[in-house]
Design a protein around this motif. Structure first.
Motif, PDB file in Angstrom:
ATOM      1  N   ARG A 252       0.839  -1.206   0.000  1.00 39.91           N
ATOM      2  CA  ARG A 252       0.000   0.000   0.000  1.00 39.91           C
ATOM      3  C   ARG A 252       0.871   1.253   0.000  1.00 39.91           C
ATOM      4  N   VAL A 253       0.339   2.268  -0.655  1.00 43.02           N
ATOM      5  CA  VAL A 253       0.940   3.598  -0.614  1.00 43.02           C
ATOM      6  C   VAL A 253      -0.117   4.515  -0.003  1.00 43.02           C
TER       7      VAL A 253
ATOM      8  N   SER B 254     -10.495  10.328  -9.013  1.00 35.91           N
ATOM      9  CA  SER B 254      -9.719  10.474 -10.245  1.00 35.91           C
ATOM     10  C   SER B 254      -8.267  10.058 -10.024  1.00 35.91           C
ATOM     11  N   LEU B 255      -7.727  10.394  -8.870  1.00 39.44           N
ATOM     12  CA  LEU B 255      -6.360  10.013  -8.537  1.00 39.44           C
ATOM     13  C   LEU B 255      -6.248   8.493  -8.427  1.00 39.44           C
ATOM     14  N   GLN B 256      -7.217   7.857  -7.791  1.00 46.04           N
ATOM     15  CA  GLN B 256      -7.247   6.394  -7.688  1.00 46.04           C
ATOM     16  C   GLN B 256      -7.264   5.762  -9.082  1.00 46.04           C
ATOM     17  N   PHE B 257      -8.138   6.277  -9.927  1.00 41.80           N
ATOM     18  CA  PHE B 257      -8.275   5.735 -11.280  1.00 41.80           C
ATOM     19  C   PHE B 257      -6.973   5.898 -12.055  1.00 41.80           C
ATOM     20  N   ALA B 258      -6.398   7.089 -12.019  1.00 42.74           N
ATOM     21  CA  ALA B 258      -5.147   7.342 -12.744  1.00 42.74           C
ATOM     22  C   ALA B 258      -4.035   6.429 -12.234  1.00 42.74           C
ATOM     23  N   PHE B 259      -3.977   6.213 -10.922  1.00 39.68           N
ATOM     24  CA  PHE B 259      -2.958   5.344 -10.334  1.00 39.68           C
ATOM     25  C   PHE B 259      -3.127   3.908 -10.831  1.00 39.68           C
ATOM     26  N   GLU B 260      -4.363   3.413 -10.809  1.00 38.89           N
ATOM     27  CA  GLU B 260      -4.622   2.044 -11.264  1.00 38.89           C
ATOM     28  C   GLU B 260      -4.239   1.856 -12.731  1.00 38.89           C
ATOM     29  N   VAL B 261      -4.586   2.820 -13.564  1.00 43.06           N
ATOM     30  CA  VAL B 261      -4.296   2.716 -14.994  1.00 43.06           C
ATOM     31  C   VAL B 261      -2.791   2.814 -15.253  1.00 43.06           C
ATOM     32  N   GLN B 262      -2.136   3.775 -14.635  1.00 41.94           N
ATOM     33  CA  GLN B 262      -0.726   4.020 -14.926  1.00 41.94           C
ATOM     34  C   GLN B 262       0.228   3.024 -14.276  1.00 41.94           C
ATOM     35  N   THR B 263      -0.244   2.246 -13.313  1.00 45.52           N
ATOM     36  CA  THR B 263       0.652   1.284 -12.657  1.00 45.52           C
ATOM     37  C   THR B 263       0.489  -0.139 -13.186  1.00 45.52           C
ATOM     38  N   ARG B 264      -0.429  -0.358 -14.120  1.00 47.12           N
ATOM     39  CA  ARG B 264      -0.586  -1.697 -14.696  1.00 47.12           C
ATOM     40  C   ARG B 264       0.728  -2.147 -15.336  1.00 47.12           C
ATOM     41  N   ASN B 265       1.081  -3.384 -15.066  1.00 41.35           N
ATOM     42  CA  ASN B 265       2.298  -3.997 -15.614  1.00 41.35           C
ATOM     43  C   ASN B 265       3.575  -3.267 -15.204  1.00 41.35           C
ATOM     44  N   THR B 266       3.553  -2.641 -14.029  1.00 40.23           N
ATOM     45  CA  THR B 266       4.752  -1.998 -13.479  1.00 40.23           C
ATOM     46  C   THR B 266       5.037  -2.600 -12.107  1.00 40.23           C
ATOM     47  N   PHE B 267       6.077  -2.131 -11.451  1.00 43.48           N
ATOM     48  CA  PHE B 267       6.412  -2.598 -10.110  1.00 43.48           C
ATOM     49  C   PHE B 267       5.318  -2.260  -9.090  1.00 43.48           C
ATOM     50  N   LEU B 268       4.389  -1.393  -9.444  1.00 44.34           N
ATOM     51  CA  LEU B 268       3.292  -1.005  -8.559  1.00 44.34           C
ATOM     52  C   LEU B 268       1.966  -1.677  -8.915  1.00 44.34           C
ATOM     53  N   ASP B 269       2.003  -2.597  -9.859  1.00 41.74           N
ATOM     54  CA  ASP B 269       0.772  -3.265 -10.277  1.00 41.74           C
ATOM     55  C   ASP B 269       0.134  -3.976  -9.087  1.00 41.74           C
ATOM     56  N   GLY B 270      -1.123  -3.665  -8.804  1.00 34.07           N
ATOM     57  CA  GLY B 270      -1.838  -4.292  -7.706  1.00 34.07           C
ATOM     58  C   GLY B 270      -1.640  -3.630  -6.354  1.00 34.07           C
ATOM     59  N   VAL B 271      -0.807  -2.598  -6.287  1.00 31.98           N
ATOM     60  CA  VAL B 271      -0.580  -1.884  -5.029  1.00 31.98           C
ATOM     61  C   VAL B 271      -1.805  -1.021  -4.733  1.00 31.98           C
ATOM     62  N   GLU B 272      -2.226  -1.030  -3.487  1.00 35.35           N
ATOM     63  CA  GLU B 272      -3.390  -0.246  -3.082  1.00 35.35           C
ATOM     64  C   GLU B 272      -2.973   1.184  -2.769  1.00 35.35           C
ATOM     65  N   LEU B 273      -3.693   2.138  -3.308  1.00 38.09           N
ATOM     66  CA  LEU B 273      -3.469   3.546  -3.014  1.00 38.09           C
ATOM     67  C   LEU B 273      -4.510   3.965  -1.982  1.00 38.09           C
ATOM     68  N   VAL B 274      -4.035   4.360  -0.799  1.00 37.24           N
ATOM     69  CA  VAL B 274      -4.916   4.763   0.291  1.00 37.24           C
ATOM     70  C   VAL B 274      -4.802   6.274   0.437  1.00 37.24           C
ATOM     71  N   ILE B 275      -5.914   6.969   0.299  1.00 37.60           N
ATOM     72  CA  ILE B 275      -5.905   8.429   0.339  1.00 37.60           C
ATOM     73  C   ILE B 275      -6.659   8.917   1.567  1.00 37.60           C
ATOM     74  N   ARG B 276      -5.967   9.760   2.338  1.00 39.20           N
ATOM     75  CA  ARG B 276      -6.609  10.409   3.495  1.00 39.20           C
ATOM     76  C   ARG B 276      -6.713  11.892   3.175  1.00 39.20           C
ATOM     77  N   GLU B 277      -7.936  12.399   3.144  1.00 34.36           N
ATOM     78  CA  GLU B 277      -8.154  13.815   2.855  1.00 34.36           C
ATOM     79  C   GLU B 277      -8.093  14.636   4.144  1.00 34.36           C
ATOM     80  N   THR B 278      -7.510  15.809   4.022  1.00 33.09           N
ATOM     81  CA  THR B 278      -7.496  16.743   5.148  1.00 33.09           C
ATOM     82  C   THR B 278      -8.369  17.939   4.790  1.00 33.09           C
TER      83      THR B 278
END
Length: 124
Positions: A28-29, A43-67
């Protein structure tokens, strides 16, 4: 959509860190994103999922905490939460917002490792 460019910068930052750490498995990041950055978490989640396919981050969960956006009024000596896009002045004395205490954050909070399935630590 500036989330796409932000995601590219995030991936480059993570790659530099990952290579410097010996290519550990990542589960997780965690990001901290302030409301005043106008970054849309979905949108950030979507962009992360698309851009990390077939990379070292493929399948990594992006956890976002808003302030939230929190400002401080020096005239009233108090904090308040402005309504983004509607009212930025102090609700009590109407002084303009000049001291933002929270809401502009855009940073990697932490990276969580995963237990690798095998002992191969190559950066390939």
């Amino acid at each position: 959509m500036h989330e796409t460019d932000m995601t590219k910068a995030l991936i480059l930052t993570l790659k530099d860190w990952w290579e410097g750490e010996g290519c550990p498995a990542i589960a997780r990041v965690h990001l901290v994103v302030g409301k005043f950055t106008c970054v849309e978490p979905v949108s950030l989640q979507f962009a992360f999922e698309v851009q990390t396919r077939n990379t070292f981050l493929d399948g990594v969960e992006l956890v976002i905490r808003e302030t939230p956006l929190i400002a401080f009024c020096h005239t009233c000596q108090g904090e308040y939460s402005p309504e983004i896009g509607i009212q930025y002045a102090c609700p009590t004395c109407k002084s303009p917002m000049e001291d933002i205490r929270s809401g502009r954050e855009l940073k990697i909070d932490r990276v969580e490792g995963a237990i690798p399935a095998q002992a191969d630590h190559s950066c390939a």
